[in-house]
Each structure stands twice: as C-alpha cells, then as structure tokens.
Design a protein around this motif. Structure first.
Motif, PDB file in Angstrom:
ATOM      1  N   CYS A 332       0.821  -1.217   0.000  1.00 61.00           N
ATOM      2  CA  CYS A 332       0.000   0.000   0.000  1.00 61.00           C
ATOM      3  C   CYS A 332       0.851   1.263   0.000  1.00 61.00           C
ATOM      4  CB  CYS A 332      -0.938   0.003   1.217  1.00 61.00           C
ATOM      5  SG  CYS A 332      -2.348  -1.116   1.060  1.00 61.00           S
ATOM      6  N   CYS A 333       2.082   1.149   0.531  1.00 59.77           N
ATOM      7  CA  CYS A 333       2.976   2.315   0.518  1.00 59.77           C
ATOM      8  C   CYS A 333       3.327   2.715  -0.918  1.00 59.77           C
ATOM      9  CB  CYS A 333       4.236   2.031   1.325  1.00 59.77           C
ATOM     10  SG  CYS A 333       5.189   0.616   0.717  1.00 59.77           S
ATOM     11  N   VAL A 334       3.390   1.739  -1.823  1.00 59.93           N
ATOM     12  CA  VAL A 334       3.673   2.037  -3.231  1.00 59.93           C
ATOM     13  C   VAL A 334       2.538   2.864  -3.825  1.00 59.93           C
ATOM     14  CG1 VAL A 334       4.076   1.028  -5.512  1.00 59.93           C
ATOM     15  CG2 VAL A 334       5.027  -0.068  -3.468  1.00 59.93           C
ATOM     16  N   ALA A 335       1.301   2.469  -3.527  1.00 58.73           N
ATOM     17  CA  ALA A 335       0.151   3.208  -4.045  1.00 58.73           C
ATOM     18  C   ALA A 335       0.156   4.644  -3.546  1.00 58.73           C
ATOM     19  CB  ALA A 335      -1.154   2.511  -3.634  1.00 58.73           C
ATOM     20  N   GLY A 336       0.390   4.839  -2.251  1.00 65.44           N
ATOM     21  CA  GLY A 336       0.417   6.191  -1.705  1.00 65.44           C
ATOM     22  C   GLY A 336       1.529   7.038  -2.288  1.00 65.44           C
ATOM     23  N   TYR A 337       2.710   6.439  -2.440  1.00 66.08           N
ATOM     24  CA  TYR A 337       3.850   7.191  -2.956  1.00 66.08           C
ATOM     25  C   TYR A 337       3.627   7.638  -4.397  1.00 66.08           C
ATOM     26  CZ  TYR A 337       8.616   8.379  -4.287  1.00 66.08           C
ATOM     27  OH  TYR A 337       9.724   9.047  -4.752  1.00 66.08           O
ATOM     28  N   VAL A 338       3.266   6.697  -5.268  1.00 70.91           N
ATOM     29  CA  VAL A 338       3.088   7.023  -6.685  1.00 70.91           C
ATOM     30  C   VAL A 338       1.944   8.012  -6.872  1.00 70.91           C
ATOM     31  CG1 VAL A 338       2.526   6.082  -8.953  1.00 70.91           C
ATOM     32  CG2 VAL A 338       4.072   4.841  -7.432  1.00 70.91           C
ATOM     33  N   SER A 339       0.849   7.804  -6.161  1.00 69.93           N
ATOM     34  CA  SER A 339      -0.321   8.659  -6.327  1.00 69.93           C
ATOM     35  C   SER A 339      -0.025  10.097  -5.927  1.00 69.93           C
ATOM     36  CB  SER A 339      -1.480   8.106  -5.498  1.00 69.93           C
ATOM     37  OG  SER A 339      -2.604   8.945  -5.589  1.00 69.93           O
ATOM     38  N   ASN A 340       0.538  10.294  -4.734  1.00 67.84           N
ATOM     39  CA  ASN A 340       0.808  11.659  -4.289  1.00 67.84           C
ATOM     40  C   ASN A 340       1.958  12.296  -5.041  1.00 67.84           C
ATOM     41  OD1 ASN A 340      -1.169  12.378  -2.508  1.00 67.84           O
ATOM     42  ND2 ASN A 340       0.215  12.709  -0.786  1.00 67.84           N
ATOM     43  N   SER A 341       2.924  11.475  -5.476  1.00 68.51           N
ATOM     44  CA  SER A 341       4.023  12.015  -6.271  1.00 68.51           C
ATOM     45  C   SER A 341       3.497  12.584  -7.587  1.00 68.51           C
ATOM     46  CB  SER A 341       5.059  10.920  -6.532  1.00 68.51           C
ATOM     47  OG  SER A 341       6.063  11.373  -7.404  1.00 68.51           O
ATOM     48  N   MET A 342       2.663  11.822  -8.260  1.00 69.60           N
ATOM     49  CA  MET A 342       2.092  12.291  -9.522  1.00 69.60           C
ATOM     50  C   MET A 342       1.130  13.447  -9.291  1.00 69.60           C
ATOM     51  SD  MET A 342       2.546  11.521 -12.667  1.00 69.60           S
ATOM     52  CE  MET A 342       1.883  12.288 -14.148  1.00 69.60           C
ATOM     53  N   TYR A 343       0.402  13.392  -8.196  1.00 72.32           N
ATOM     54  CA  TYR A 343      -0.567  14.445  -7.889  1.00 72.32           C
ATOM     55  C   TYR A 343       0.130  15.781  -7.665  1.00 72.32           C
ATOM     56  CZ  TYR A 343      -4.820  16.454  -5.845  1.00 72.32           C
ATOM     57  OH  TYR A 343      -5.934  17.227  -5.588  1.00 72.32           O
ATOM     58  N   LYS A 344       1.276  15.742  -7.018  1.00 74.69           N
ATOM     59  CA  LYS A 344       2.033  16.979  -6.818  1.00 74.69           C
ATOM     60  C   LYS A 344       2.613  17.487  -8.136  1.00 74.69           C
ATOM     61  CE  LYS A 344       5.878  19.024  -4.261  1.00 74.69           C
ATOM     62  NZ  LYS A 344       6.982  18.792  -3.288  1.00 74.69           N
ATOM     63  N   GLN A 345       3.063  16.582  -9.001  1.00 74.67           N
ATOM     64  CA  GLN A 345       3.650  17.001 -10.271  1.00 74.67           C
ATOM     65  C   GLN A 345       2.646  17.730 -11.151  1.00 74.67           C
ATOM     66  OE1 GLN A 345       6.157  14.151 -12.441  1.00 74.67           O
ATOM     67  NE2 GLN A 345       6.213  12.873 -10.610  1.00 74.67           N
ATOM     68  N   ILE A 346       1.383  17.320 -11.098  1.00 70.78           N
ATOM     69  CA  ILE A 346       0.374  17.966 -11.956  1.00 70.78           C
ATOM     70  C   ILE A 346      -0.411  19.025 -11.177  1.00 70.78           C
ATOM     71  CG2 ILE A 346       0.179  15.984 -13.485  1.00 70.78           C
ATOM     72  CD1 ILE A 346      -2.319  15.132 -12.056  1.00 70.78           C
ATOM     73  N   ASN A 347       0.258  19.559 -10.135  1.00 76.39           N
ATOM     74  CA  ASN A 347      -0.259  20.712  -9.385  1.00 76.39           C
ATOM     75  C   ASN A 347      -1.554  20.423  -8.628  1.00 76.39           C
ATOM     76  OD1 ASN A 347       1.910  22.169 -10.412  1.00 76.39           O
ATOM     77  ND2 ASN A 347       0.726  23.003 -12.130  1.00 76.39           N
ATOM     78  N   GLY A 348      -1.680  19.223  -8.094  1.00 75.88           N
ATOM     79  CA  GLY A 348      -2.814  18.925  -7.232  1.00 75.88           C
ATOM     80  C   GLY A 348      -2.648  19.588  -5.877  1.00 75.88           C
ATOM     81  N   GLU A 349      -3.731  19.945  -5.261  1.00 77.02           N
ATOM     82  CA  GLU A 349      -3.676  20.676  -3.995  1.00 77.02           C
ATOM     83  C   GLU A 349      -4.241  19.896  -2.812  1.00 77.02           C
ATOM     84  OE1 GLU A 349      -5.733  24.287  -4.735  1.00 77.02           O
ATOM     85  OE2 GLU A 349      -4.191  25.104  -6.087  1.00 77.02           O
ATOM     86  N   LYS A 350      -5.270  19.107  -3.028  1.00 78.85           N
ATOM     87  CA  LYS A 350      -5.911  18.387  -1.932  1.00 78.85           C
ATOM     88  C   LYS A 350      -5.273  16.997  -1.785  1.00 78.85           C
ATOM     89  CE  LYS A 350     -10.302  20.760  -2.746  1.00 78.85           C
ATOM     90  NZ  LYS A 350     -11.748  20.598  -3.061  1.00 78.85           N
ATOM     91  N   TRP A 351      -4.041  16.975  -1.296  1.00 77.23           N
ATOM     92  CA  TRP A 351      -3.302  15.727  -1.263  1.00 77.23           C
ATOM     93  C   TRP A 351      -3.858  14.749  -0.229  1.00 77.23           C
ATOM     94  CZ3 TRP A 351      -0.644  13.924   2.989  1.00 77.23           C
ATOM     95  CH2 TRP A 351      -0.438  14.840   4.028  1.00 77.23           C
ATOM     96  N   ALA A 352      -4.433  15.254   0.865  1.00 73.99           N
ATOM     97  CA  ALA A 352      -5.027  14.359   1.868  1.00 73.99           C
ATOM     98  C   ALA A 352      -6.240  13.628   1.273  1.00 73.99           C
ATOM     99  CB  ALA A 352      -5.426  15.146   3.104  1.00 73.99           C
ATOM    100  N   TRP A 353      -7.092  14.368   0.553  1.00 72.60           N
ATOM    101  CA  TRP A 353      -8.226  13.739  -0.108  1.00 72.60           C
ATOM    102  C   TRP A 353      -7.754  12.751  -1.168  1.00 72.60           C
ATOM    103  CZ3 TRP A 353     -12.733  11.850  -0.839  1.00 72.60           C
ATOM    104  CH2 TRP A 353     -13.255  11.685  -2.123  1.00 72.60           C
ATOM    105  N   ASN A 354      -6.664  13.089  -1.826  1.00 72.11           N
ATOM    106  CA  ASN A 354      -6.123  12.180  -2.834  1.00 72.11           C
ATOM    107  C   ASN A 354      -5.691  10.856  -2.208  1.00 72.11           C
ATOM    108  OD1 ASN A 354      -4.954  11.641  -5.597  1.00 72.11           O
ATOM    109  ND2 ASN A 354      -3.082  11.548  -4.380  1.00 72.11           N
ATOM    110  N   LEU A 355      -5.128  10.909  -0.998  1.00 70.00           N
ATOM    111  CA  LEU A 355      -4.723   9.684  -0.318  1.00 70.00           C
ATOM    112  C   LEU A 355      -5.926   8.841   0.085  1.00 70.00           C
ATOM    113  CD1 LEU A 355      -1.719  10.681   1.985  1.00 70.00           C
ATOM    114  CD2 LEU A 355      -1.712   9.216  -0.033  1.00 70.00           C
TER     115      LEU A 355
END
Length: 585
Positions: A332-355
């Motif tokens: 599950c750590c892989v899912a969290g890492y990749v998701s938030n990493s990509m989310y930050k790259q494309i200027n996502g702001e609600k990272w907690a909701w993304n998790l």
C-alpha cells in the motif's frame, strides 16, 4: 499484543516433521465436501448425515486455510501408526427420508470429501451415480459406506495417504422402501513400507492424488505471445527510428532553410506542443488509478518471484492466500507514494483527499463485492463464508497496516517529488481540436489497445482459469513470469503507437486516452470469462456463479488498473522524449 499474537498464529503455516511410534494414533481431520465441478462451493463435512461425534472439536487454522474454505474437525477414525485393521465399524446411522434425499442430492451433484491425515489431503467421492443409455434409461444412486485407507510410511514418518472404496458393495439408495433405515459405516487401514524420503512426500502424494496432475509447459502459447511482442516492439522501434526521424527533419527545419517548402497545414504533433502537457481533469482520480496500478504491479511481481523461490506450498492454496493478503497490505505504501508524487507534479492541492481516494479505489469495490459473495455463501452455509474473527482480522490488517502505509507512502511521495519537468510551455488558451475520423476515436483505440495485450495472454488465460476455477495444478511460475513480462511489453508498445497516432492527428488529450485504451484489456478478459464459464467449465449453480463472476470482475478491474498504469507511463515517457528532441521557435 493479542492482535499481533493472533495474526502470527493465523498467518504462519507450520508443517513440522512428525515421527510416530508403532501403535501411536495418527491425527485425522474431516474437512469439507462439495460438488466436484464447483471448486469454490464447499460445505462442512459434518453437514451431511454421516458419522459424527457427539461433540465436534475443530482444529485451529491458519489465515490461508480459512480463506481457502477449510474447516477441519476431529474425525472418528482411529488410525494407529503401522497397524493394519480391517472392517472396523465407525458407526451405525439411522437415516430418515430427509437424510436419504440429502445424500441422493450430494451424490447426483458428484460431491467429494476431503480429509486431512498428518497434513496430507485425502479425497474421495461420497457415492456413485450409475446411468445407462437412452432406452432403456436407468438412474441408480449408490452410497459408499466403507473406506480403505492406504498409507505408506518410511521409518516412523507418514509419506503418502489415499482412500479407496474397493472390496465392499455400496448401499443402493433407490432400493430403500422403509424409513428410517440402518446404515453401517466401516473402514479399513493398510500400511505399506516405502523408500521415499519425507522431503518428497508432497510430490509423491500429489502424483497419486485425486485431482489431475500439474499442467505441462505449453510452448504454443509462449511462441504465440513471443512473436506478437517482437512484432509490436519492432513496430514501435520503426516509429521511433524512422517516422520520428522524418518528423524531426521536417519540424526542426530552420526559418532560413526551405521554409517555403514546409506545408503550414501539416504540422502534426509539433503544432500542439503548447497543449500536449496541459494537465487533465479529474486529477485525483487519475493519480489514484496510477497509484493502485503500481501497487498491483509490485504485488504481482512479488507473488511470482516468491513462487519462483519456492516459498509456497503449491499443493495447498493457503500459503499463497496468506502471502497475497500480506503483500497487498505491505505494498500500500507504493500506491500512496506514486499517487501523491504524480498528484504533486500535476499541481494537485488536496493531497489528503487524494490519499483517501487512493486507499479506497480498490478496497471499497472489493469490500462491496466480497460482502455480496460472502453473504450468499453464508446463506448457503458454505465454508467459503469467512468467520467473523477472520473478517475482523483482515479489517485490522488493512486499518493498522495497509492504510497507514498508504499515508506514509503519500507523505514521502509529496515531499520527495520535484516538478513535472515538461519540455514545452503550456499556453493559457487551449487549442481547438480538429475533427478526427471514426477510426481514430476513443472506442476504436480501446478495441485495438485492449485486444492486442489480450491476444498475448489469451492462450495462457485458459490454464490460469483452469487453476483458479478448476482442478488443475499450475506450477509453471517461470512461464507465468515470462508471459507477464510479455503482457507488459505489448501494453507499453501498443500504447506508444496509439499515442503517436493521436498526437499526429493534433489531439493532445492523451492523458486519459492512454490509460483507458490499454486498460480496456480488462473488458476482453471479462468477455473471455463469460465464454470460459459457459463453454469450457462444468460449473453451475447460483452460489458458484456469484463467486465466479464477482471475483472475476475484481480481477478484470485489477487488469484495468495495472495495464492502464503501464500504458500511461509508457506514453508519458514517449511524449517527453519526442518533445525534448524538438526545436522550438
């Protein structure tokens, strides 16, 4: 502390070498019964009107055994090491009409039983169904009331065990006229000496087993998949080295050199350089899909590698079930890492909701489908219905391991990731997308992008389905690893090709298109599952059908997540490459 202790007890499968003395009792457990052609429709052995003790004592099980539908209880058979016995009366049952009807139904459905003797599975049929030709048609049902236990030993260790019904006539259930009827159940035990060492007993027992032998290497499937992947990779290489080289020569021409020869209307993918890196809509959902896809890629590679290293007992599915549960929680750590990493790259702001979305994207659909299947299994009183303690344990594993690791991985992904690093600037106003012909539409891309990866594994799918939903034993993990790598290679290759054609048509909306085009392989797998259920298997009944289509739907969803992720990142890598090598004005 109690939770950790229970987790260790249920997860670790221990198979100690047991040395017996002459005359010492060998433990025998009754396990489950069910239709031969419905592997996942199982019931407790004592649910049938057979010999049972006054007080049923159950054996403690590992997590994998519980997930596999095992429910072991102490048997009434008194088997002692190296002591032959003959025609021992187990019990005499007074069977009523209801009991006879239940046995008739079980025999007509080809019910088989499973016992466990010294951790060795023993299987046999409840009875015998005899049917003759069309005219005259006869339908006779016989109940086996005597079992012959044939056990081989080496020194003071049990090597193999099986059961037969030869030498005794069965009870004809069609000839019963008065109820209740007295039926006497008996058994015999025969011990035979062998030179097979204890380390080879599982292989020896399996070779003489009740189910078909392991599958052999199927070279046609491997050859077909290998040819396909080489053709596709060659096709992509031609695009990269020939077509793109021509594009670069045409697009990178300077303003002073032959500008008049450049057709201003034939810019292709160069003209959309200011839009191709425009971030898509629904960013959180996109990143959550990518995170879960990477997690399942890691999970699949982990299980296959562990299988190649011989870390599973392939003769029973329990160890693999346990490994899948633990690996899912740990990855599950892989899912969290990749998701938030990509989310930050494309200027996502609600990272907690993304998790939260990442953690729920698979677990919620899985819980819904599992709840439906488990509830139906519970209503049928099937052993496939998980006990409350096991459900609580699995929930604790996810809550105490899986979800926290998703959060931890997401924090690292957010903090360790730099910018998107796009080689081209994006304009504020998006360019108008020209109308494309029907053969460049999204549905056509989904058909092409899904069918080609599916064709690479179509032959292998039969053997996988025959293992998961049939009686075959799949042990060719090296071949499975090769096919899996081929599948990922074909997916990446076709994704790059389709993305190039889309950009050449001046359509810059590649983000979701690249993910869905190859992710649609899951739809083809589901269509194949329909074909397999109705044409290639003998499964039947509401319970088995719900289990098959429910869990197959989840498997196809996993195919969508994994292959969509591979397709997306292959397209992203390809697009960054071609635009980095493009001279901008």
């Amino acid at each position: 502390m109690m939770i950790i202790k229970s987790l260790i007890t249920l997860v670790i499968t221990v198979s100690p070498v047991v040395a017996y003395k002459d005359g010492e009792r060998v433990p025998v457990y009754v396990n489950k019964v069910g239709p031969y052609f419905n592997p996942h429709e199982t019931y407790h052995y004592y649910s049938l009107p057979v010999c049972r003790p006054d007080k049923v004592e159950h054996r403690s099980l590992t997590l994998g055994e519980v997930l596999d539908g095992d429910r072991m209880a102490v048997a009434m058979y008194d088997i002692k090491f190296n002591q032959n016995v003959k025609d021992i009366v187990l019990c005499a049952e007074s069977l009523k009409l209801k009991d006879i009807d239940e046995l008739r139904h079980a025999i007509e459905e080809l019910y088989y039983f499973e016992f466990i003797l010294d951790d060795l599975p023993i299987r046999g049929f409840i009875g015998h169904l005899e049917e003759s030709g069309f005219l005259p048609h006869t339908h006779k049902i016989h109940l086996w009331t005597h079992l012959n236990f044939n056990i081989e030993y080496n020194g003071n260790e049990v090597i193999t065990a099986n059961v037969t019904t030869s030498g005794h006539e069965p009870v004809d259930l069609d000839e019963i006229k008065e109820y209740p009827v007295e039926v006497k159940f008996t058994y015999s035990v025969a011990w035979t000496k062998t030179n097979v060492p204890h380390s080879e007993r599982l292989t020896k027992n399996k070779a003489e087993g009740f189910f078909p032998k392991s599958l052999e290497i199927h070279w046609l499937s491997i050859l077909n998949s290998s040819v396909l992947v080489f053709l596709l990779i060659g096709f992509v290489v031609i695009i990269l080295m020939r077509i793109l080289r021509n594009d670069f020569q045409r697009y990178n021409v300077s303003d002073e050199e032959n500008m008049e020869e450049l057709d201003q209307d034939d810019y292709g993918w160069k003209i959309i350089h200011s839009d191709v890196f425009r971030f898509p809509g629904h960013r959180a959902l996109l990143c959550s899909i990518l995170g879960n896809g990477c997690q399942f890629l890691a999970l699949c590679f982990g299980i296959i590698i562990m299988a190649l290293l011989g870390m599973f007992n392939v003769h029973r599915h329990g160890s693999m079930n346990t490994a899948a549960v633990l690996l899912y929680a740990l990855t599950c750590c892989v899912a969290g890492y990749v998701s938030n990493s990509m989310y930050k790259q494309i200027n996502g702001e609600k990272w907690a909701w993304n998790l939260v979305l990442t953690a729920s994207l698979f677990s919620v659909p899985f819980f819904v489908i599992w709840s439906i299947v488990n509830s139906i299994a519970w209503s049928y009183q099937s052993t496939q219905a998980l006990p409350f303690t096991t459900v609580l344990l699995l929930m604790l594993v996810w809550l105490l391991v899986g979800f926290p690791l998703t959060v931890v991985g997401g924090i690292f992904g957010k903090n360790w990731t730099s910018g998107f690093d796009a080689p081209c600037r994006t304009k504020n106003i998006p360019r108008e997308i020209p109308t494309v012909p029907w053969y460049r539409s999204a549905p056509v891309y989904m058909c092409v992008g899904g069918f080609l990866p599916f064709s690479a594994i179509s032959v292998e799918l039969y053997y996988i389905f025959a293992t998961l939903w049939g009686r075959e034993q799949y042990t060719l993990y090296g071949i499975l690893f090769i096919i899996f790598v081929i599948l990922l290679s074909v997916t990446a290759s076709i994704s790059i090709a389709l993305t190039y054609f889309q950009l050449a048509a001046e359509d810059y909306r590649w983000w979701w298109r690249s993910l869905i085009s190859a992710g649609s392989t899951g739809l083809f797998v589901f269509v194949y599952a329909l074909f397999y259920y109705h044409k290639r298997s003998n499964m039947s009944g509401f319970l088995q059908g719900v289990q098959f289509f429910g869990y197959t739907l989840l498997a196809c969803y996993i195919f969508f997540l994994m292959l969509g992720t591979v397709s997306f990142f292959a397209s992203l890598k390809f697009i960054k490459y071609i635009y980095r090598n493009l001279k901008m004005d």
